[in-house]
Write an enzyme that holds these catalytic residues in place. Sequence first.
Site, mmCIF file in Angstrom:
data_model
loop_
_atom_site.group_PDB
_atom_site.id
_atom_site.type_symbol
_atom_site.label_atom_id
_atom_site.label_comp_id
_atom_site.label_asym_id
_atom_site.label_seq_id
_atom_site.Cartn_x
_atom_site.Cartn_y
_atom_site.Cartn_z
ATOM 1 N N ASP A 166 13.918 -1.228 -9.892
ATOM 2 C CA ASP A 166 12.488 -0.947 -10.034
ATOM 3 C C ASP A 166 12.233 0.279 -10.906
ATOM 4 O OD1 ASP A 166 9.591 -0.695 -9.228
ATOM 5 O OD2 ASP A 166 10.191 -2.298 -7.870
ATOM 6 N N HIS A 207 6.394 2.641 -6.925
ATOM 7 C CA HIS A 207 6.632 1.262 -6.520
ATOM 8 C C HIS A 207 8.015 1.060 -5.894
ATOM 9 C CE1 HIS A 207 7.153 -3.130 -7.540
ATOM 10 N NE2 HIS A 207 5.956 -3.130 -6.994
ATOM 11 N N SER A 385 5.178 -8.153 -4.379
ATOM 12 C CA SER A 385 6.073 -6.986 -4.433
ATOM 13 C C SER A 385 6.465 -6.517 -3.049
ATOM 14 C CB SER A 385 5.348 -5.814 -5.086
ATOM 15 O OG SER A 385 5.580 -5.797 -6.447
#
Length: 768
Positions: A166, A207, A385
């Site tokens: 990520d 994230h 996600s």
Amino acid sequence: MASSPQMCLSLYHLLLLTISPLRSHSSFFPSQPSSPCGPGRSWAVRLDVGSVTAGRSLERLAHSVAEEVGLENHGQVGQLEGHYLLCQGAEDSADVDSALDRNPHVLWHSQEHILRRSKRSVTFNDPKYPSQWHLHNDVKQGMDINVTGVWERNITGVGITVVVVDDGLQHTLADIQPNYSPEGSYDLNSNDPDPMPHPDGHSDNHHGTRCAGEIAAVSNNRFCAVGVAYGAKVAGIRVLDGPLTDSMEAVAFNKHYQVNDVYSCSWGPDDDGRTVDGPHPLGKAALQHGVIAGRRGFGSIFVVASGNGGQYDDNCNYDGYANSIYTVTIGAVDENGKRPFYAEECASMLAVTFSSGSRQLRSIVTSDWSLQSGTGCTDGHTGTSAAAPLAAGMVALMLQVRPCLSWRDVQHIITYTATQHDADAQADWGINGAGFHHSHKYGFGLLNAWRLVNAAKVWESVPFLVSYQSPVLKTNEGIPEYPKTLTHTWNVSLSELRQSGMQTLEHVSVTVTIVHPRRASVEIWLVCPSGMSSLIGAQRPLDVDTTGFTDWTFSTVRCWGERAEGQYSLQITDHSVLKHWKLTLYGSSMSLQQVKERRRVVEDAMGGQYLDRSFALPCPPGIDVPPEIVSPFTSSSLKSLLLLGCFALFWSLYYTLEVTLTHWDRRGWSTTGRDRGFQAGSTGLEDSQVVEIQPEMDNESKVPDLLHLFESHAGALDLLHRLVLTQSIDELTQNLRTVRRARLPARNVILMKEVITTPSHSCRSSVV
Ligand SMILES: *[C@@H]1O[C@H](CO)[C@@H](O)[C@H](O)[C@H]1NC(C)=O
Ligand SMILES: *[C@@H]1O[C@H](CO)[C@@H](O)[C@H](O)[C@H]1NC(C)=O
Ligand SMILES: *[C@@H]1O[C@H](CO)[C@@H](O)[C@H](O)[C@H]1NC(C)=O
Ligand SMILES: *[C@@H]1O[C@H](CO)[C@@H](O)[C@H](O)[C@H]1NC(C)=O
Ligand SMILES: [Ca+2]
Ligand SMILES: [Ca+2]
Ligand SMILES: [Ca+2]
Ligand SMILES: [Ca+2]
């Protein structure tokens, strides 16, 4: 005095007593008091069944014994014949124990004591644990991953490492640091070992940290939340914070793949409803390489999110990461178990798990970075996600109880255990020829940690992967205007399948080239021999592309477990030209009967009775594969090879293939290279045969063909995997060297220019 087996038995009774009040036999004796015995005022006795004379019941005997010793009979203990509970009445009788000792009908007796029993449960002091509804939903029953029972069995992902590929991982957080694995981590954006996220203008490089918290946030540290596999290690690969190239992606997919067991990837091509994209040649090959060589030969587990383009009618069959047979494709459902507006559907989706929904529904509570405006904890993680990391965490739990599950075993177990949760007609569930239910919206259904772990514990590895590929079926046929349909069929005969030994299916994929002035209006269905149909090419109104599809591979899991033999039919509607298509089946030698038998075994194991440590199926350890043999993906070697203009990967896969073909005893194996520009020749060699595949690699434009060859030889590669597991390293090295020296023609060197793919890769969160 009581002998010890009897004592054990009595403890068992006592336990029973604390659970169920004794009512079953009380109706025989209306005079009997209905109030339970007070603490310390009851005795369990075992009567001599042999002393019951004709015409007298045991009940009656118990009654008279009770009277003799000054107690009241409270009836038989559960289903235990001859065992009775006798209680003291209002006034204390004298020495009950010695009276019972003297009684000829009493074989054994014991005064009852209060037993201390606490409910088995896990409690955490993490302040946000109570709001982590995806772990324990107290508001909407059943709408959680059912993991608490797994934790109670002390299964928390110990020994397993999950890596989050990520935009970085803030490993200094209290909820990450104790579980952080620096060994599995890397930063491909800055080319250093530390994946710490960089603060950015929009404050959205949080994230990766959020995804990592869902997987392995530390429990009982009085901080924020708890991860699904809070006993697992979590690593980070920073790759999304900057321009992403195919080679970087390839490096990421194989980074530290003997340390990292599960790769959690919550990103993919743009979800704008008009993109058709997937991994490029190196990324594709890295996925394949990962399942062959990663995890000591059992195969890396790649978990990918289905995508957030739902509101644009995007569909994950247009996403090559989701279509790939090497990935576990996970979609999302909201707290009500419904498909949220953003979640994409497709025929290659394996299962769904929880994430955010519309505004009034709760989102996922997890760790957050503490840089910029971050607090280290958030209740606002959203999108597919947030779903993929939950699945990755559940896989870690499975791998703890059975470390030798292969990448295909994991997919099988998901298929066998996911639950059909939404009975809504719109869910469009279909039952396939093997009895599995699948919906384009929900895959095989909701992931359930309890079911996954129980099934993993009793799972025997599936037979090796075999594949079948049809020739390229040239048609150049116009597709009639809607609602007429162009139907093309291809029959796969039993004798063709016999060559590979395939009996039942796993993935089925179709590679098509279609010319169309407006891609949005093409709709493609694939019907398997059982009649199970998959919408592999859904209509996407926003897709105004004018070129159609060029060798795009769609795949479906909807025929999983079905018989492979029979007629496959491709059905296309609307105005376009089908140039050619090709069918590829993946499966194994398991018979339909064996698939059904496995389903039974899995269901029988759901009681948790095998989770005991003392139950363990044999599990081979795998092998240490020296990196220089199977890993072409060190960043320095890739770089230098790219500089030299060499395409390292194909070399390595080429050896792999040849080793397989050379050393397998070829029971019925035949190459299917003939239709794709490869000449396959065989020469007699003692009693086994050697197949030489000579790629005709004269120019760049043939690269995709070469890739197809490897795709179609997934079976051969899987065989290599078995070979690797059984062959000694020395032998393997020797073989690879021999192949390298003797066989590889110089013209296999391919020039390849890298394409920067950044714009088409976006995180799959922040959807609202
Ligand atoms: C959830 O897990 C519990 C064990 O903790 C099990 O008894 C129950 O059957 C599971 N529920 C489902 C729907 O699988
Ligand atoms: C739980 O597992 C951990 C690690 O495997 C071990 O150290 C611990 O003793 C186990 N606890 C129980 C209650 O079994
Ligand atoms: C293919 O199979 C179908 C149904 O099994 C059969 O009707 C058809 O004749 C077969 N076609 C060929 C070319 O064998
Ligand atoms: C590469 O091969 C294709 C046909 O396969 C041909 O049309 C093309 O001219 C070739 N290019 C070069 C540079 O040789
Ligand atoms: Ca760094
Ligand atoms: Ca915590
Ligand atoms: Ca998409
Ligand atoms: Ca997939």
